[in-house]
Design a protein around this motif. Structure first.
Motif, PDB file in Angstrom:
ATOM      1  N   ILE A 152       1.802   6.977  -6.733  1.00 21.64           N
ATOM      2  CA  ILE A 152       0.808   7.974  -7.121  1.00 21.64           C
ATOM      3  C   ILE A 152       1.314   9.387  -6.820  1.00 21.64           C
ATOM      4  O   ILE A 152       1.203  10.306  -7.639  1.00 21.64           O
ATOM      5  CB  ILE A 152      -0.527   7.704  -6.402  1.00 21.64           C
ATOM      6  CG1 ILE A 152      -1.136   6.386  -6.898  1.00 21.64           C
ATOM      7  CG2 ILE A 152      -1.508   8.853  -6.611  1.00 21.64           C
ATOM      8  CD1 ILE A 152      -2.372   5.943  -6.134  1.00 21.64           C
ATOM      9  N   CYS A 153       1.869   9.535  -5.623  1.00 20.03           N
ATOM     10  CA  CYS A 153       2.395  10.854  -5.233  1.00 20.03           C
ATOM     11  C   CYS A 153       3.523  11.290  -6.167  1.00 20.03           C
ATOM     12  O   CYS A 153       3.611  12.463  -6.578  1.00 20.03           O
ATOM     13  CB  CYS A 153       2.886  10.821  -3.798  1.00 20.03           C
ATOM     14  SG  CYS A 153       1.547  10.641  -2.586  1.00 20.03           S
ATOM     15  N   PHE A 154       4.407  10.355  -6.523  1.00 19.76           N
ATOM     16  CA  PHE A 154       5.521  10.692  -7.407  1.00 19.76           C
ATOM     17  C   PHE A 154       5.007  11.102  -8.776  1.00 19.76           C
ATOM     18  O   PHE A 154       5.483  12.083  -9.374  1.00 19.76           O
ATOM     19  CB  PHE A 154       6.457   9.475  -7.533  1.00 19.76           C
ATOM     20  CG  PHE A 154       7.609   9.714  -8.461  1.00 19.76           C
ATOM     21  CD1 PHE A 154       7.571   9.248  -9.785  1.00 19.76           C
ATOM     22  CD2 PHE A 154       8.731  10.409  -8.044  1.00 19.76           C
ATOM     23  CE1 PHE A 154       8.639   9.474 -10.635  1.00 19.76           C
ATOM     24  CE2 PHE A 154       9.792  10.640  -8.901  1.00 19.76           C
ATOM     25  CZ  PHE A 154       9.751  10.171 -10.191  1.00 19.76           C
ATOM     26  N   THR A 155       4.011  10.368  -9.315  1.00 17.33           N
ATOM     27  CA  THR A 155       3.438  10.692 -10.624  1.00 17.33           C
ATOM     28  C   THR A 155       2.781  12.065 -10.601  1.00 17.33           C
ATOM     29  O   THR A 155       2.926  12.872 -11.540  1.00 17.33           O
ATOM     30  CB  THR A 155       2.415   9.619 -11.018  1.00 17.33           C
ATOM     31  OG1 THR A 155       3.058   8.344 -11.027  1.00 17.33           O
ATOM     32  CG2 THR A 155       1.827   9.916 -12.398  1.00 17.33           C
ATOM     33  N   LEU A 156       2.025  12.344  -9.512  1.00 18.90           N
ATOM     34  CA  LEU A 156       1.350  13.627  -9.390  1.00 18.90           C
ATOM     35  C   LEU A 156       2.352  14.783  -9.341  1.00 18.90           C
ATOM     36  O   LEU A 156       2.172  15.820 -10.009  1.00 18.90           O
ATOM     37  CB  LEU A 156       0.468  13.629  -8.134  1.00 18.90           C
ATOM     38  CG  LEU A 156      -0.366  14.881  -7.892  1.00 18.90           C
ATOM     39  CD1 LEU A 156      -1.324  15.116  -9.062  1.00 18.90           C
ATOM     40  CD2 LEU A 156      -1.146  14.755  -6.581  1.00 18.90           C
ATOM     41  N   VAL A 157       3.404  14.623  -8.585  1.00 19.56           N
ATOM     42  CA  VAL A 157       4.436  15.658  -8.488  1.00 19.56           C
ATOM     43  C   VAL A 157       5.093  15.875  -9.842  1.00 19.56           C
ATOM     44  O   VAL A 157       5.343  17.020 -10.291  1.00 19.56           O
ATOM     45  CB  VAL A 157       5.478  15.280  -7.417  1.00 19.56           C
ATOM     46  CG1 VAL A 157       6.675  16.222  -7.494  1.00 19.56           C
ATOM     47  CG2 VAL A 157       4.856  15.316  -6.037  1.00 19.56           C
ATOM     48  N   ALA A 158       5.375  14.792 -10.555  1.00 16.98           N
ATOM     49  CA  ALA A 158       6.004  14.901 -11.878  1.00 16.98           C
ATOM     50  C   ALA A 158       5.092  15.619 -12.858  1.00 16.98           C
ATOM     51  O   ALA A 158       5.537  16.459 -13.676  1.00 16.98           O
ATOM     52  CB  ALA A 158       6.352  13.507 -12.397  1.00 16.98           C
TER      53      ALA A 158
ATOM     54  N   VAL B 275       0.836  -1.201   0.000  1.00 24.47           N
ATOM     55  CA  VAL B 275       0.000   0.000   0.000  1.00 24.47           C
ATOM     56  C   VAL B 275       0.871   1.251   0.000  1.00 24.47           C
ATOM     57  O   VAL B 275       0.612   2.221  -0.738  1.00 24.47           O
ATOM     58  CB  VAL B 275      -0.948  -0.005   1.213  1.00 24.47           C
ATOM     59  CG1 VAL B 275      -1.666   1.335   1.333  1.00 24.47           C
ATOM     60  CG2 VAL B 275      -1.953  -1.133   1.112  1.00 24.47           C
ATOM     61  N   ALA B 276       1.916   1.236   0.831  1.00 21.18           N
ATOM     62  CA  ALA B 276       2.812   2.389   0.892  1.00 21.18           C
ATOM     63  C   ALA B 276       3.489   2.624  -0.454  1.00 21.18           C
ATOM     64  O   ALA B 276       3.673   3.765  -0.903  1.00 21.18           O
ATOM     65  CB  ALA B 276       3.852   2.193   1.987  1.00 21.18           C
ATOM     66  N   GLY B 277       3.845   1.524  -1.147  1.00 23.41           N
ATOM     67  CA  GLY B 277       4.474   1.646  -2.450  1.00 23.41           C
ATOM     68  C   GLY B 277       3.540   2.263  -3.485  1.00 23.41           C
ATOM     69  O   GLY B 277       3.939   3.105  -4.291  1.00 23.41           O
ATOM     70  N   ILE B 278       2.259   1.806  -3.465  1.00 18.12           N
ATOM     71  CA  ILE B 278       1.283   2.340  -4.417  1.00 18.12           C
ATOM     72  C   ILE B 278       1.054   3.823  -4.177  1.00 18.12           C
ATOM     73  O   ILE B 278       1.045   4.633  -5.105  1.00 18.12           O
ATOM     74  CB  ILE B 278      -0.039   1.554  -4.299  1.00 18.12           C
ATOM     75  CG1 ILE B 278       0.161   0.103  -4.759  1.00 18.12           C
ATOM     76  CG2 ILE B 278      -1.142   2.228  -5.103  1.00 18.12           C
ATOM     77  CD1 ILE B 278      -1.039  -0.791  -4.535  1.00 18.12           C
ATOM     78  N   VAL B 279       0.842   4.171  -2.873  1.00 16.27           N
ATOM     79  CA  VAL B 279       0.632   5.576  -2.534  1.00 16.27           C
ATOM     80  C   VAL B 279       1.832   6.410  -2.930  1.00 16.27           C
ATOM     81  O   VAL B 279       1.715   7.529  -3.483  1.00 16.27           O
ATOM     82  CB  VAL B 279       0.317   5.734  -1.028  1.00 16.27           C
ATOM     83  CG1 VAL B 279       0.284   7.217  -0.647  1.00 16.27           C
ATOM     84  CG2 VAL B 279      -0.995   5.075  -0.680  1.00 16.27           C
ATOM     85  N   GLY B 280       3.013   5.881  -2.710  1.00 17.03           N
ATOM     86  CA  GLY B 280       4.239   6.596  -3.071  1.00 17.03           C
ATOM     87  C   GLY B 280       4.335   6.814  -4.575  1.00 17.03           C
ATOM     88  O   GLY B 280       4.738   7.882  -5.045  1.00 17.03           O
TER      89      GLY B 280
END
Length: 397
Positions: free
Chosen positions: A373-379, A366-371
Motif C-alpha cells: 500500500i505504501c509503495f502504491t501510494l508513493v508511486a 500484514v507487513a507485506g500488505i502495508v508495504g
C-alpha cells in the motif's frame, strides 16, 4: 589469708549440712568411677556426679571444679538436693571459647573413611575431654583427705547423618545429627539466580527455561571458626529423596558435569557451585520436568580441609568414583545429605513452535500488505507530481 579462711569455714558448714542429708543414704560411701554420668549433647556437655560419695570423702560441691579451675565461677557445679540420689551438675557449651574457658581439651583425629564416605580420604573426629577435681580444704601441712577426680570425654564424628528433612520451594533448612554423639550444625541449602548469591531463585509456576544457570549454596551455622563445609558429591534425582532412582551427578569429587561450575568448597563455612537447568528424558512429552538437588555434606577442620579436597588439576581418572549401585548409598538413613526443594523446568513443544511460526507468517503477510500500500501510494504521488510539472510547462509555453 582471710579468703582462704572464709572458704574453709563455708566448706565446713556445707560439709556438715551435706553429711546430715546424706547420712544413711545408700550412696553415702567412697567415690566410684560409676558416680559420674556424662551426656554428650548437641549444644552442651552435661555432667552429673553423685553428691553423697563426695561428702563421704570429706569434700562438698564448693570444693569441686572443672580441671582444678577453682577460681572461676563458670567452672563450678550446681547441686540438686531434690533428686534421689542428690547430685552436683556441671555443663559447658560446645564452642571453642567455652571448652577452653575451663581448660577442657579439644582434639581432632583422622580415621579411614567408611560408609558413604569410604571413597573420600579420611574422616575426622572431635574429642572433648577433661576432669572434675577436688580442692583440699585442709589448711595445714598435711591432709587425711583422698583426692577426688572424675574424668570424662565426648567423641563427636564429623560424618553427619540426616534425621529430618523439610522441603520448600527454593531451599531447605534441616538439623543434622550423628547417632554417636550429637555434634550438631544447622545446614541450609539455598538456590540463587545470580553469581553474587544475593537474589533467591524463584521457580515460576510455568517452570524455568532450560539452560538457566542455578547457583547453589550449602551453609552451616552455629559452628566455631575451626570447621569448614565440604561437599563430596552433589546430584539430582527425580524423587525428593536421595535414593537410587533416576539420577544425574552434578559432581563427584573431581568428576563433574560439563555444565557444572565449582565455586568454594572446603574453604569456608559455606560451599558454592552452579549448574544449568536441564530436564530428565523420562519426562519427554511432558510440558514440565521436576527434580531435586542433593549434596553429601560433611565438616572438616579448616587446617586439614585442603588435604581432603581432591587435587582436580591432576589426572582425575586415577580418582575412584563411588558406585551409585552400592546399597549403602541408596537409603535415606545412610545418606549424609541435604536436599533442595523442587526445581521445575519447561520445554517449548511443537505446538508452541508452530504457534510461534504462524505468528511470524501472519506478521510477515500484514507487513507485506502495508508495504505494498505504501509503495502504491508513493508511486501515485510521484506520478501526480510529474504530470503537474508537465502541465505547468505546457501552459507557460
Amino acid at each position: 589469708m582471710w579468703l582462704v579462711l572464709l572458704t574453709f569455714q563455708v566448706a565446713k558448714l556445707l560439709l556438715a549440712q551435706g553429711e546430715n542429708a546424706c547420712m544413711g543414704h545408700s550412696t553415702f560411701r567412697s567415690p566410684a568411677p560409676s558416680d559420674i554420668e556424662v551426656h554428650c549433647g548437641s549444644q552442651t556437655v552435661d555432667l552429673q556426679i553423685l553428691l553423697c560419695p563426695i561428702y563421704f570423702n570429706g569434700y562438698n560441691e564448693s570444693l569441686l571444679a572443672l580441671n582444678s579451675e577453682h577460681s572461676k565461677h563458670q567452672c563450678k557445679g550446681t547441686t540438686d538436693w531434690m533428686v534421689d540420689p542428690p547430685v552436683v551438675k556441671f555443663n559447658f557449651s560446645i564452642t571453642e571459647g567455652a571448652i577452653s574457658a575451663c581448660s577442657n581439651l579439644l582434639t581432632v583425629t583422622q580415621e579411614s573413611g567408611n560408609g558413604q564416605f569410604a571413597d573420600f580420604s579420611s574422616i575426622e573426629y572431635v574429642t572433648i575431654s577433661g576432669m572434675v577435681c577436688s580442692e583440699d580444704p585442709s589448711t595445714g601441712a598435711i591432709t587425711y583427705h583422698q583426692e577426688v577426680m572424675y574424668r570424662f570425654s565426648c567423641r563427636y564424628p564429623l560424618q553427619y547423618l540426616v534425621n529430618n528433612t523439610q522441603m520448600s520451594v527454593s531451599g531447605v533448612s534441616l538439623a543434622v545429627r550423628d547417632n554417636n554423639g550429637s555434634f550438631i550444625s544447622t545446614l541450609s541449602m539455598q538456590l540463587y539466580s545470580d553469581n553474587k548469591y544475593s537474589s533467591a531463585m524463584q521457580i515460576p509456576a510455568g517452570g524455568l527455561e532450560l539452560k538457566t544457570r542455578i547457583f547453589v549454596e550449602v551453609k552451616a551455622s552455629n559452628l566455631t571458626n575451626r570447621f569448614n563445609v565440604l561437599l563430596d558429591r552433589c546430584y539430582a534425582t527425580a524423587s525428593p529423596f536421595p535414593i537410587n532412582t533416576t539420577f544425574h551427578d552434578l559432581f563427584v569429587g573431581c568428576n563433574r558435569d560439563g555444565q557444572t561450575v565449582m565455586g568454594i568448597n572446603g574453604q569456608q563455612q559455606k560451599a558454592r557451585f552452579s549448574f544449568e537447568a536441564f530436564r530428565f528424558v523420562q519426562f519427554t512429552g511432558s510440558a514440565l520436568s521436576t527434580y531435586y538437588v542433593h549434596c553429601a555434606t560433611r565438616l572438616c577442620v579448616n587446617s586439614f580441609c585442603p588435604t581432603l579436597t581432591q587435587n582436580c588439576t591432576t589426572d582425575t581418572n586415577s580418582k575412584r568414583r563411588r558406585s551409585i549401585d552400592d546399597n549403602q548409598d541408596t537409603t535415606v538413613s545412610d545418606m549424609a545429605t541435604i536436599s533442595s526443594g523442587p526445581i521445575t523446568t519447561r520445554q517449548d513443544n511443537g505446538f508452541q513452535q508452530t504457534q510461534m511460526n504462524s505468528s511470524v507468517v501472519a506478521v510477515s503477510i500484514v507487513a507485506g500488505i502495508v508495504g505494498s500500500i505504501c509503495f502504491t501510494l508513493v508511486a501515485f504521488i510521484v506520478h501526480y507530481m510529474y504530470n503537474s510539472k508537465i502541465s505547468i510547462k505546457t501552459t507557460l509555453s
